[in-house]
Design an enzyme around this catalytic site. Structure first.
Site, PDB file in Angstrom:
ATOM      1  N   ASP A  67       0.824  -1.214   0.000  1.00  0.00           N
ATOM      2  CA  ASP A  67       0.000   0.000   0.000  1.00  0.00           C
ATOM      3  C   ASP A  67       0.857   1.262   0.000  1.00  0.00           C
ATOM      4  O   ASP A  67       2.075   1.200   0.153  1.00  0.00           O
ATOM      5  CB  ASP A  67      -0.940   0.003   1.225  1.00  0.00           C
ATOM      6  N   ASN A 136      -6.750  -2.717  15.125  1.00  0.00           N
ATOM      7  CA  ASN A 136      -8.151  -3.059  14.833  1.00  0.00           C
ATOM      8  C   ASN A 136      -8.288  -4.243  13.873  1.00  0.00           C
ATOM      9  O   ASN A 136      -9.365  -4.496  13.347  1.00  0.00           O
ATOM     10  CB  ASN A 136      -8.886  -1.837  14.254  1.00  0.00           C
ATOM     11  N   HIS A 138      -6.790  -4.568  10.919  1.00  0.00           N
ATOM     12  CA  HIS A 138      -6.670  -4.302   9.472  1.00  0.00           C
ATOM     13  C   HIS A 138      -5.414  -4.940   8.898  1.00  0.00           C
ATOM     14  O   HIS A 138      -4.444  -5.179   9.600  1.00  0.00           O
ATOM     15  CB  HIS A 138      -6.742  -2.801   9.161  1.00  0.00           C
ATOM     16  N   GLU A 143      -9.701  -1.873   6.256  1.00  0.00           N
ATOM     17  CA  GLU A 143     -10.187  -1.604   7.608  1.00  0.00           C
ATOM     18  C   GLU A 143     -11.402  -2.488   7.921  1.00  0.00           C
ATOM     19  O   GLU A 143     -11.950  -3.130   7.019  1.00  0.00           O
ATOM     20  CB  GLU A 143     -10.568  -0.118   7.715  1.00  0.00           C
TER      21      GLU A 143
HETATM   22  P1  PGA Z   1       2.806  -1.419  12.762  1.00  0.00           P
HETATM   23  O1  PGA Z   1       1.577  -1.297  11.772  1.00  0.00           O
HETATM   24  O2  PGA Z   1       3.695  -2.484  12.217  1.00  0.00           O
HETATM   25  O3  PGA Z   1       3.448  -0.065  12.739  1.00  0.00           O
HETATM   26  O4  PGA Z   1       2.251  -1.768  14.103  1.00  0.00           O
HETATM   27  C1  PGA Z   1       0.991  -2.422  11.229  1.00  0.00           C
HETATM   28  C2  PGA Z   1      -0.278  -2.055  10.507  1.00  0.00           C
HETATM   29  O5  PGA Z   1      -0.945  -1.090  10.907  1.00  0.00           O
HETATM   30  O6  PGA Z   1      -0.635  -2.769   9.566  1.00  0.00           O
END
Ligand code: PGA
Length: 235
Positions: A67, A136, A138, A143
């Site tokens: 992404d 959450n 995702h 999301e």
């Molecule tokens: P993080 O993010 O590795 O910074 O915890 C992961 C994500 O939000 O997919």
């Protein structure tokens, strides 16, 4: 889903790096799916070390990132283009022409997303996709309640994700409100997936994954329907 519990972040990073190294060794022209965020940083560091020691060669590898924020220029230090350059690409011999990240400054996001999926298809599909996971649940910027079939698309960030990612920006107002992300449908097409989760705040998401059930309010749980997923986690 194969589940591996690690004692700490270092062990988790080593596991992820070793899996990527093995994939490259057994298929030098493999297609790798990379992720951004704080979780993969340790694994990328270990891959750089393996490369420095001459243990792996990225010269025939093709990569696709999950992404990118939208809109954001690749030179912005919060862009995922910049992140990948800093943490991995500028340190290894992966040819620039083989690197694919959704274009955060395209004037036609729908066309960019469609072409992104086509490029993955033309490359023969992703052999190994790395995923982080949001608090959450995702994956990418898919999301809660995202469509389980969606391919790469433009999406809005939830307020929770804006808040959570604001730690990298000067203020929450600076966080782009949109992103171009592989959809759950694109992610599910990867031949093998490693999902890495690190930290107490990810434990609810890990629990949901371990339940084996699929719950659209926890997008990552759809991985329970994929035949080759490894969840590697540590507190
Ligand atoms: P993080 O993010 O590795 O910074 O915890 C992961 C994500 O939000 O997919």
């Amino acid at each position: 889903m194969k589940i591996i519990q690690c004692s700490d972040y270092n062990e988790l990073s080593l596991y992820v790096a070793q899996q990527f190294a093995q994939t490259i060794k057994s298929k030098p022209d493999c297609v790798l799916g990379f992720a951004t965020g704080s979780t993969p940083i340790g694994a990328y560091k270990k891959l750089r070390e393996m490369y420095d020691k001459g243990e792996i060669d990225f010269s025939k590898v093709t990569s696709f990132n999950l992404d990118e924020y939208y809109p954001i220029p690749p030179t912005d230090k919060n862009s995922y283009h910049y992140f990948m350059k800093e943490n991995l690409f500028s340190h290894i011999n992966l040819p620039e022409a083989n690197i694919n990240i959704p274009d955060g400054i395209t004037t036609n996001p729908d066309d960019e997303c469609k072409k992104y999926d086509e490029r993955i298809e033309r490359a023969g599909g992703i052999d190994l996709q790395l995923l982080g996971i949001g608090v959450n649940g995702h994956i990418g910027f898919n999301e809660p309640s995202a469509s389980l079939e969606s391919m790469t698309h433009k999406t809005s960030l939830t307020e929770q994700t804006v808040k959570s990612n604001a730690r990298f920006f000067n203020s929450p107002e600076e966080v782009p409100r949109f992103a171009l992300t592989m959809g759950i449908g694109s992610i599910m097409k990867a031949k093998r997936i490693i999902l890495a989760a690190s930290g107490e705040n990810k434990m609810k998401a890990v629990e949901m994954l371990e339940s084996g059930k699929i719950n659209t309010m926890w997008p990552a749980t759809v991985l329970n329907a994929h035949p080759n997923v490894t969840l590697v986690w540590c507190k």
